[in-house]
Design a protein around this motif. Structure first.
Motif, PDB file in Angstrom:
ATOM      1  N   ALA A 204      17.396  25.226  48.740  1.00  0.00           N
ATOM      2  CA  ALA A 204      18.542  24.076  47.670  1.00  0.00           C
ATOM      3  C   ALA A 204      19.676  24.460  49.192  1.00  0.00           C
ATOM      4  CB  ALA A 204      18.709  25.560  47.071  1.00  0.00           C
ATOM      5  N   THR A 205      19.626  25.480  50.293  1.00  0.00           N
ATOM      6  CA  THR A 205      20.970  24.661  51.490  1.00  0.00           C
ATOM      7  C   THR A 205      20.297  23.529  52.056  1.00  0.00           C
ATOM      8  OG1 THR A 205      20.005  26.688  52.483  1.00  0.00           O
ATOM      9  CG2 THR A 205      21.572  26.879  50.842  1.00  0.00           C
ATOM     10  N   GLU A 207      18.067  21.411  51.458  1.00  0.00           N
ATOM     11  CA  GLU A 207      18.460  19.892  50.340  1.00  0.00           C
ATOM     12  C   GLU A 207      19.360  19.262  50.652  1.00  0.00           C
ATOM     13  OE1 GLU A 207      14.971  18.338  47.682  1.00  0.00           O
ATOM     14  OE2 GLU A 207      16.897  18.964  46.656  1.00  0.00           O
ATOM     15  N   HIS A 208      21.021  19.660  49.925  1.00  0.00           N
ATOM     16  CA  HIS A 208      21.852  20.080  50.227  1.00  0.00           C
ATOM     17  C   HIS A 208      22.676  19.245  51.014  1.00  0.00           C
ATOM     18  CE1 HIS A 208      25.539  20.549  47.828  1.00  0.00           C
ATOM     19  NE2 HIS A 208      26.157  20.623  48.964  1.00  0.00           N
ATOM     20  N   TRP A 209      22.204  19.902  52.053  1.00  0.00           N
ATOM     21  CA  TRP A 209      22.627  19.350  53.822  1.00  0.00           C
ATOM     22  C   TRP A 209      22.070  18.799  53.981  1.00  0.00           C
ATOM     23  CZ3 TRP A 209      20.352  18.760  58.069  1.00  0.00           C
ATOM     24  CH2 TRP A 209      20.763  18.321  59.095  1.00  0.00           C
ATOM     25  N   ALA A 211      21.823  15.994  52.126  1.00  0.00           N
ATOM     26  CA  ALA A 211      21.886  14.596  50.908  1.00  0.00           C
ATOM     27  C   ALA A 211      22.291  13.606  51.988  1.00  0.00           C
ATOM     28  CB  ALA A 211      22.368  15.887  50.070  1.00  0.00           C
ATOM     29  N   THR A 256      22.925  19.495  42.256  1.00  0.00           N
ATOM     30  CA  THR A 256      23.829  18.693  43.027  1.00  0.00           C
ATOM     31  C   THR A 256      24.913  20.031  43.521  1.00  0.00           C
ATOM     32  OG1 THR A 256      25.369  17.908  40.801  1.00  0.00           O
ATOM     33  CG2 THR A 256      24.168  16.311  42.006  1.00  0.00           C
ATOM     34  N   SER A 257      25.283  20.938  42.465  1.00  0.00           N
ATOM     35  CA  SER A 257      26.707  21.882  43.333  1.00  0.00           C
ATOM     36  C   SER A 257      25.547  23.370  43.814  1.00  0.00           C
ATOM     37  CB  SER A 257      27.375  22.164  42.655  1.00  0.00           C
ATOM     38  OG  SER A 257      28.152  22.829  42.479  1.00  0.00           O
ATOM     39  N   LEU A 258      25.853  23.955  45.031  1.00  0.00           N
ATOM     40  CA  LEU A 258      24.870  24.940  44.969  1.00  0.00           C
ATOM     41  C   LEU A 258      25.750  25.815  45.852  1.00  0.00           C
ATOM     42  CD1 LEU A 258      21.936  22.806  47.151  1.00  0.00           C
ATOM     43  CD2 LEU A 258      21.987  23.710  44.819  1.00  0.00           C
TER      44      LEU A 258
END
Length: 283
Positions: A204-205, A207-209, A211, A256-258
């Motif tokens: 999760a972190t 993939e969020h990074w 984006a 989108t919010s992690l």
């Protein structure tokens, strides 16, 4: 009472909900050795640094190698330079600065599931990256998370990979503590270890990074393949891109919010700690 208890439960990130290719690309940027050490050093200093300044804080890495690594990080967009003069200092880009929560999550995962011993934070993160960055590792973890225990032939079929590659990658995943077999006989099924099952927050972190970089990695349409070649085992071996696409069809968009907590400062990497924990794991 029940609603209060539910609100205290940690967020759940299903492993199969992430885009494996985005994670693989992001880990490739983080993967070159000493990248994490360099980023953490620059975070701690909080100011532009020349190559010799970074090298002075990493006594176990040559200045020449530090220069090469900073050049690679510059190309990847992790650091920037104020001007093009020879010897101009580097500083972290916005993308580089945003690695802090990724490092923290990886360090926590490593400390909990891999090794709780005294290890420099940067070494712990680099070790975690090396375990996760190999091609198709994420896709195979997703397959096992969704359908394990599974024999290697079924893993290969579900991931869209040939048998020989799958066997080789499973050996590495076992050595890295992410996968284990349910027995000692040839053909016994494979399952994720506890460390492998706990990769949701890490993915999760990452993939969020990654984006902001998705557009950079958007591939060109693949060339048509007239006839699929097959191995003696009957598994399609077409182009690498075709196999990867097959492995990633299961992927869906990530939340989108992690993050629901403020970033915490990275622990300082002192010379005494780095010398004691200097590269304990070779890759």
């Amino acid at each position: 009472m029940n609603s209060r208890d539910t609100s205290k439960r940690p967020a759940v990130f299903p492993i199969g909900s992430f885009d494996a290719q985005s994670i693989e690309n992001a880990l490739a940027l983080m993967g070159p050795k000493w990248t994490t050490w360099t980023v953490m050093t620059m975070v701690q200093e909080g100011r532009p640094l020349r190559v010799r300044d970074v090298a002075a804080r990493l006594p176990f890495v040559s200045e020449q190698l530090v220069g090469k690594r900073l050049a690679t990080m510059h190309t990847a967009g992790l650091v920037i330079r104020a001007d093009t003069r020879r010897g101009a200092p580097y500083q972290l880009s916005t993308l580089g600065e945003s690695l802090t929560p990724v490092h923290r999550t990886m360090a926590d995962w490593s400390r909990t599931y891999l090794s709780s011993g005294a290890t420099a934070e940067a070494e712990r993160v680099e070790d975690a990256v090396q375990r996760l960055r190999l091609r198709h590792t994420t896709a195979m973890v997703q397959v096992l998370d969704a359908g394990g225990p599974m024999r290697f032939v079924h893993i290969a079929e579900q991931a869209g990979l040939d048998y020989a590659f799958t066997q080789h990658r499973l050996l590495r995943l076992q050595a890295d503590g992410l996968v284990t077999r349910t027995g000692t006989r040839h053909g016994d099924p494979y399952v994720l270890t506890e460390a492998g099952q706990a990769l949701g927050p890490v993915y999760a972190t990452v993939e969020h990074w990654s984006a902001p970089l998705v557009t950079r990695w958007t591939p060109a349409p693949p060339a048509p393949i007239a006839t699929a070649q097959r191995t003696h085992s009957g598994v399609p071996l077409g182009a690498d891109g075709a196999r990867t696409a097959a492995a990633l069809r299961r992927s869906a968009a990530a939340p989108t919010s992690l993050f629901n907590h403020a970033p915490q400062p990275q622990p300082r990497v002192s010379a005494s700690v780095t010398v004691q924990s200097a590269p304990g794991r070779s890759r």
